[in-house]
Design a protein around this motif. Sequence first.
Motif, PDB file in Angstrom:
ATOM      1  N   VAL A 143      46.323  34.968  30.376  1.00 45.32           N
ATOM      2  CA  VAL A 143      45.489  34.198  29.684  1.00 45.32           C
ATOM      3  C   VAL A 143      44.212  34.015  30.111  1.00 45.32           C
ATOM      4  CG1 VAL A 143      45.284  31.840  28.823  1.00 45.32           C
ATOM      5  CG2 VAL A 143      47.600  32.803  29.033  1.00 45.32           C
ATOM      6  N   LEU A 144      42.954  34.787  29.624  1.00 44.71           N
ATOM      7  CA  LEU A 144      41.656  34.784  30.237  1.00 44.71           C
ATOM      8  C   LEU A 144      40.971  34.030  29.254  1.00 44.71           C
ATOM      9  CD1 LEU A 144      41.751  38.581  30.443  1.00 44.71           C
ATOM     10  CD2 LEU A 144      42.671  37.108  32.057  1.00 44.71           C
ATOM     11  N   ASP A 145      40.196  33.055  29.893  1.00 44.22           N
ATOM     12  CA  ASP A 145      39.042  32.238  29.511  1.00 44.22           C
ATOM     13  C   ASP A 145      37.547  32.841  29.726  1.00 44.22           C
ATOM     14  OD1 ASP A 145      38.367  30.006  27.664  1.00 44.22           O
ATOM     15  OD2 ASP A 145      37.639  29.155  29.834  1.00 44.22           O
ATOM     16  N   VAL A 146      37.587  33.631  30.808  1.00 41.21           N
ATOM     17  CA  VAL A 146      36.580  34.144  31.308  1.00 41.21           C
ATOM     18  C   VAL A 146      36.494  35.604  31.546  1.00 41.21           C
ATOM     19  CG1 VAL A 146      35.577  31.920  32.455  1.00 41.21           C
ATOM     20  CG2 VAL A 146      37.159  33.636  33.833  1.00 41.21           C
ATOM     21  N   LYS A 166      57.248  40.830  37.545  1.00 42.17           N
ATOM     22  CA  LYS A 166      56.873  41.536  36.256  1.00 42.17           C
ATOM     23  C   LYS A 166      57.020  40.407  34.986  1.00 42.17           C
ATOM     24  CE  LYS A 166      58.541  46.291  36.979  1.00 42.17           C
ATOM     25  NZ  LYS A 166      57.238  46.776  36.849  1.00 42.17           N
ATOM     26  N   THR A 167      57.519  39.169  35.570  1.00 42.20           N
ATOM     27  CA  THR A 167      57.521  38.063  34.636  1.00 42.20           C
ATOM     28  C   THR A 167      56.496  36.930  34.782  1.00 42.20           C
ATOM     29  OG1 THR A 167      59.009  36.946  35.989  1.00 42.20           O
ATOM     30  CG2 THR A 167      60.070  38.139  34.455  1.00 42.20           C
ATOM     31  N   ALA A 168      55.400  37.379  35.578  1.00 42.56           N
ATOM     32  CA  ALA A 168      54.413  36.536  36.088  1.00 42.56           C
ATOM     33  C   ALA A 168      53.452  36.458  34.877  1.00 42.56           C
ATOM     34  CB  ALA A 168      53.849  36.957  37.199  1.00 42.56           C
ATOM     35  N   VAL A 169      52.752  35.099  34.823  1.00 40.46           N
ATOM     36  CA  VAL A 169      51.675  34.974  34.042  1.00 40.46           C
ATOM     37  C   VAL A 169      50.316  34.720  34.923  1.00 40.46           C
ATOM     38  CG1 VAL A 169      50.503  33.570  32.010  1.00 40.46           C
ATOM     39  CG2 VAL A 169      53.000  33.890  32.311  1.00 40.46           C
ATOM     40  N   PHE A 170      49.229  35.698  34.652  1.00 41.91           N
ATOM     41  CA  PHE A 170      48.140  35.683  35.253  1.00 41.91           C
ATOM     42  C   PHE A 170      47.143  34.881  34.396  1.00 41.91           C
ATOM     43  CE2 PHE A 170      43.719  37.678  35.620  1.00 41.91           C
ATOM     44  CZ  PHE A 170      43.426  36.823  37.049  1.00 41.91           C
ATOM     45  N   MET A 171      46.309  33.924  35.055  1.00 39.21           N
ATOM     46  CA  MET A 171      45.409  33.123  34.349  1.00 39.21           C
ATOM     47  C   MET A 171      44.041  32.862  34.910  1.00 39.21           C
ATOM     48  SD  MET A 171      48.118  30.010  33.094  1.00 39.21           S
ATOM     49  CE  MET A 171      47.254  29.356  31.598  1.00 39.21           C
ATOM     50  N   ASN A 172      43.044  33.368  34.177  1.00 38.55           N
ATOM     51  CA  ASN A 172      41.487  33.280  34.803  1.00 38.55           C
ATOM     52  C   ASN A 172      40.879  32.177  34.050  1.00 38.55           C
ATOM     53  OD1 ASN A 172      39.437  33.338  36.454  1.00 38.55           O
ATOM     54  ND2 ASN A 172      39.053  35.516  36.018  1.00 38.55           N
ATOM     55  N   PHE A 173      40.630  31.019  34.701  1.00 34.85           N
ATOM     56  CA  PHE A 173      39.705  30.335  34.028  1.00 34.85           C
ATOM     57  C   PHE A 173      38.473  29.598  35.002  1.00 34.85           C
ATOM     58  CE2 PHE A 173      43.548  29.881  31.650  1.00 34.85           C
ATOM     59  CZ  PHE A 173      43.285  29.159  30.556  1.00 34.85           C
ATOM     60  N   GLY A 174      38.223  30.623  36.136  1.00 37.45           N
ATOM     61  CA  GLY A 174      37.077  30.442  36.901  1.00 37.45           C
ATOM     62  C   GLY A 174      35.932  31.204  36.640  1.00 37.45           C
ATOM     63  N   ARG A 175      35.845  32.386  36.778  1.00 41.04           N
ATOM     64  CA  ARG A 175      34.759  33.115  36.685  1.00 41.04           C
ATOM     65  C   ARG A 175      35.328  34.553  36.395  1.00 41.04           C
ATOM     66  NH1 ARG A 175      32.170  29.682  35.163  1.00 41.04           N
ATOM     67  NH2 ARG A 175      30.391  28.923  35.784  1.00 41.04           N
ATOM     68  N   GLY A 176      34.509  35.457  35.654  1.00 36.66           N
ATOM     69  CA  GLY A 176      34.862  36.920  35.156  1.00 36.66           C
ATOM     70  C   GLY A 176      35.071  37.900  36.259  1.00 36.66           C
ATOM     71  N   ASP A 177      34.151  37.484  37.228  1.00 38.13           N
ATOM     72  CA  ASP A 177      33.922  38.590  38.439  1.00 38.13           C
ATOM     73  C   ASP A 177      35.031  38.126  39.614  1.00 38.13           C
ATOM     74  OD1 ASP A 177      33.032  36.127  39.412  1.00 38.13           O
ATOM     75  OD2 ASP A 177      31.002  36.970  39.932  1.00 38.13           O
TER      76      ASP A 177
END
Length: 314
Positions: A248-251, A217-228
Amino acid sequence: MTNVLLTFPIKERFRNALKDQFPKVNFDFSDTIEGADEKEVEILVTYGSDLTEKVLDGLTELKWVMVASAGVDQMPLAGLGERGILVTNVSGIHKTPMAESILAHILSLNRALPIIQEQQKQKIWEKMKSNELKGSTALILGPGSIGGEVGRLLQAFGVNTIGCSRSGNRHDGMHEDILFNEIENTLPRADYVISVLPSTSETRWLLDESHFEKMKKTAVFMNFGRGDLVRERVVVHALQNEQIAHAVLDVFEQEPLPSDSPLWELSNCTVSPHVSALSAKYVERALEIFKENLEMWLSGDEGYKNVIETDRGY
């Protein structure tokens, strides 16, 4: 002479450097793919998205496509493969800006910088909670060039790094390496789940609801690869129900991110408009790889850097 078309603008000094180094090459700096079917283009240097199946059909002399980005998922790979056209990219040049972007977001959240900035706007003098990286664990999906650099930087802060890939092979910057099918068992250990995976048949929709249910529940999910990598609705549900602390989403599944997306309004989500790879040195680094491969092309050597297997997409 070899005809080369660049479909994106580069500075005059880069144009001159190319012409000086390769006097027997005809460079077309028109910055557009329109009309390319009338130019007998043999080598195309592109960001990728302008090369459609229709355009490819008209480029009858095309022998090599140099993609000035790492992702090639928007390109007509099947058609390129059928014609035996060489495809290369600039994999590796993104590792510094992307790794620094990822680290910046992690440090910002840990040291409560968004809260500090907001309190400054409201002229509030108040202490806030903050954390440190040392002793935490990061699960890095895609421990290649970019993921390895992310791991190296995180290790300097005392973070335990776990790389997750199709092969499960040992990777630089990782204390441990696992296979894709081991993700679910590893997620409960991760404080940060960071994806820098490309878009392939193996990575598309790799994560679903079950994965977010297993995250801390304290985790941070980060997507910097691809949106799919994961459906937007899955991430929205996880954030709204506080299954994870932050994303944190960059895609994104759709880019630009639609104005009615719930992600814009969620306080536990950081929306970054696909900018993590931007750098003032981007074009310079991309052209260095191109020039190295062009030297090989002209000499008849075939030891090209960053060759893409069109049937695999990377």
